[in-house]
Design a protein around this motif. Structure first.
Motif, PDB file in Angstrom:
ATOM      1  N   GLU A 170    -104.306 -11.851   8.284  1.00 19.23           N
ATOM      2  CA  GLU A 170    -104.747 -10.954   9.367  1.00 19.23           C
ATOM      3  C   GLU A 170    -106.111 -11.368   9.919  1.00 19.23           C
ATOM      4  O   GLU A 170    -106.272 -11.551  11.121  1.00 19.23           O
ATOM      5  CB  GLU A 170    -104.858  -9.506   8.881  1.00 19.23           C
ATOM      6  CG  GLU A 170    -105.378  -8.568   9.984  1.00 19.23           C
ATOM      7  CD  GLU A 170    -105.953  -7.262   9.460  1.00 19.23           C
ATOM      8  OE1 GLU A 170    -106.423  -7.250   8.311  1.00 19.23           O
ATOM      9  OE2 GLU A 170    -105.936  -6.277  10.202  1.00 19.23           O
ATOM     10  N   HIS A 174    -104.907  -7.985  14.414  1.00 26.08           N
ATOM     11  CA  HIS A 174    -105.162  -6.542  14.374  1.00 26.08           C
ATOM     12  C   HIS A 174    -105.621  -6.224  15.799  1.00 26.08           C
ATOM     13  O   HIS A 174    -106.704  -6.626  16.201  1.00 26.08           O
ATOM     14  CB  HIS A 174    -106.253  -6.257  13.330  1.00 26.08           C
ATOM     15  CG  HIS A 174    -106.664  -4.821  13.238  1.00 26.08           C
ATOM     16  ND1 HIS A 174    -106.842  -4.174  12.040  1.00 26.08           N
ATOM     17  CD2 HIS A 174    -106.952  -3.905  14.198  1.00 26.08           C
ATOM     18  CE1 HIS A 174    -107.219  -2.929  12.271  1.00 26.08           C
ATOM     19  NE2 HIS A 174    -107.294  -2.743  13.566  1.00 26.08           N
ATOM     20  N   HIS A 219     -99.654  -4.774  10.615  1.00 27.75           N
ATOM     21  CA  HIS A 219     -99.534  -3.324  10.316  1.00 27.75           C
ATOM     22  C   HIS A 219     -99.274  -2.470  11.556  1.00 27.75           C
ATOM     23  O   HIS A 219    -100.091  -1.624  11.940  1.00 27.75           O
ATOM     24  CB  HIS A 219    -100.723  -2.815   9.514  1.00 27.75           C
ATOM     25  CG  HIS A 219    -102.103  -3.113  10.036  1.00 27.75           C
ATOM     26  ND1 HIS A 219    -102.472  -2.919  11.329  1.00 27.75           N
ATOM     27  CD2 HIS A 219    -103.209  -3.579   9.407  1.00 27.75           C
ATOM     28  CE1 HIS A 219    -103.740  -3.249  11.484  1.00 27.75           C
ATOM     29  NE2 HIS A 219    -104.207  -3.670  10.325  1.00 27.75           N
ATOM     30  N   ASP A 231    -101.192  -5.540   3.360  1.00 26.70           N
ATOM     31  CA  ASP A 231    -102.590  -5.301   3.766  1.00 26.70           C
ATOM     32  C   ASP A 231    -103.410  -4.965   2.517  1.00 26.70           C
ATOM     33  O   ASP A 231    -104.278  -4.096   2.537  1.00 26.70           O
ATOM     34  CB  ASP A 231    -102.663  -4.166   4.809  1.00 26.70           C
ATOM     35  CG  ASP A 231    -103.996  -4.119   5.558  1.00 26.70           C
ATOM     36  OD1 ASP A 231    -104.867  -4.964   5.288  1.00 26.70           O
ATOM     37  OD2 ASP A 231    -104.151  -3.221   6.396  1.00 26.70           O
TER      38      ASP A 231
END
Ligand SMILES: [Zn+2]
Length: 485
Positions: free
Chosen positions: A105, A216, A250, A360
């Protein structure tokens, strides 16, 4: 005649010899499941030199025989989104079925250093993206402190980059990709000062270097402007314009109440031929640092939450305005758990066929230890909204295919097939479940009986085997194992 006798003699000898081949390890009589070929049958699996050498109905012999009757034998789970990389975390991940856990991420601030630190010392396979967040901090003259992956609020997070700074960001990202980065990790929510043009610049670089962008996105929540929908639009647009592959991390916590809408956007982009993928974790709370730009003024409106929805992971304390203000202003990094999602939405997101499972993982949140077993317990066994094979696909094959965008080594992962790497999880489908909670976030899951990483037994009868470090690096297209400087 003599030739015939010799031939018969040879045939008579060679048949038993073929059957008598010894393997390093044999997994005997398990329910072998491979999400790519659809194989779901009782088979014996012979493992040699780190690879799956044989999958057979026939009895196989080996130096070590593991009885897998009643257990599922599946490709080890691949977690594309794992921040905590310490050994205690690797142990709970292994007991959750994970054989590869990558920091994609955000990415490690220094790829070469990350790879060096893990070489020969990792329980499970590892890898990282090149960090846009860290490259930006460096370009602004405020490099991240040792151990940190996220910057505190400041010019490097909130200001637009000058043309010179943009050049420095690009140079650093190139350097990090050269060092073995598998993607560009882009934490836009943590660098709101990055302009749309800067984002396009980073996507262009990813396209040139033939690596994906993991992101993100800029904002979450339902308020316009700056909604999750707008933020997902931005990165899908950048992928369309530049041709870079895009992975939205996510989607459950980013899009919260609008997660189903966001998934329809991913579906639409894919239907138009774009390479856009996504992931989710099975918890209604997220977690990040209270000192980051996520909590810049207006966060309550942006995320549609209040002070009481924030919790200190170490103590369970719920915040109020005074506590929030003190922690937010403090120079000490403090993680907070954020209760921002609804179970009904999550229950639609996790089974969606576009959604990979990724944890995550961070110490302090139960997702670090329990993500995979929780999906198998809650969605496969209890709610019955995902078949076991589809769950395995979300946990192994889909992330392997994502990694194939930047490393051919991933073609040998996420498959329970002859020739594939022997990264294998053996678990009891009737009992596997998570035990980690917000009070006890590092409680290991139960039900994983055996786990092999590159053919080495790392979990034996439900326990971690001490003093083995079979984890290997996965590296990007310009880098081959053993050549990092
Ligand atoms: Zn994130």
């Amino acid at each position: 005649m003599r030739k015939l006798i010799l031939f018969l003699l040879f045939s008579a000898l060679s048949i038993p010899m073929a059957y008598a081949q010894h393997y390093d390890i044999v997994l005997q009589g398990g329910r072998v499941m491979d999400p790519e070929t659809g194989l779901d049958a009782v088979r014996n699996v012979g493992i040699n030199a780190g690879k799956i050498a044989r999958i057979s109905r026939m009895k196989l012999t080996g130096r070590q025989i593991i009885y897998a009757g009643g257990l599922v034998v599946a490709p080890g789970f691949i977690d594309l989104h794992q921040h905590a990389q310490d050994l205690a975390t690797q142990r709970v991940k292994a007991l959750d079925g994970v054989t590869s856990a990558l920091e994609m991420e955000i990415g490690a601030p220094d790829v070469a250093q990350f790879l060096r630190a893990k070489e020969g010392r990792s329980l499970i396979n590892y890898g990282t993206s090149a960090s846009q967040v860290a490259a930006r901090a460096l370009a602004f003259g405020t490099p991240l402190p040792a151990g940190a992956i996220l910057p505190k609020i400041g010019p490097a997070t909130n200001e637009a980059a000058t043309p010179e700074q943009l050049q420095r960001i690009r140079k650093r990202l190139n350097h990090e990709l050269d060092a073995g980065g598998l993607a560009i990790g882009m934490g836009l929510g943590y660098t709101p000062g990055a302009t749309r043009l800067e984002v396009l610049d980073d996507f262009r670089l990813a396209a040139q270097r033939k690596v994906p962008v993991y992101t993100h996105v800029r904002s979450s929540g339902q308020t316009e402007p700056g909604s999750a929908i707008e933020s997902v639009n931005e990165v899908i647009g950048a992928a369309a314009i530049t041709g870079a592959s895009l992975h939205i991390v996510h989607i459950n916590s980013t899009c919260a109440a609008d997660a189903v809408e966001c998934l329809s956007m991913v579906e639409g982009a894919r239907a138009r031929g774009l390479d856009v993928t996504t992931e989710a974790y099975p918890y209604i709370a997220g977690m990040t640092t209270i000192n980051s730009a996520i909590f810049s003024p207006g966060w309550q409106k942006r995320m549609n939450i209040g002070y009481g929805d924030l919790m200190i992971p170490e103590t369970g304390e719920r915040l109020n305005k005074e506590r929030f203000d003190a922690l937010h202003a403090s120079s000490a990094t403090q993680f907070v758990v954020i209760f921002s999602s609804k179970q009904e939405v999550l229950d639609q997101v996790i089974p969606n066929p576009l959604v990979m499972i990724a944890s995550d993982g961070l110490v302090g949140h139960p997702r670090n230890a329990g993500t995979y077993s929780r999906v198998l317990a809650q969605y496969v066994r209890e709610k019955k909204t995902i078949t076991l094979m589809d769950a395995l696909r979300k946990m192994s094959l889909m992330p392997a295919e994502m990694l194939e965008r930047s490393t051919p080594a991933a073609r040998q992962k996420g498959r329970l097939q002859e020739g594939a790497d022997a990264d294998i999880v053996v678990f009891d489908p009737a009992t596997i479940h998570d035990r980690a909670t917000f009070q006890k976030p590092m409680e290991p899951s139960v039900g994983v009986r055996y786990l092999l990483v590159g053919g080495t037994l790392l979990v034996d009868q439900g326990r971690i085997v001490p003093n083995v470090f079979p984890g290997q690096a996965l590296m990007g297209p310009t880098h081959q194992p053993g050549t990092q400087d």
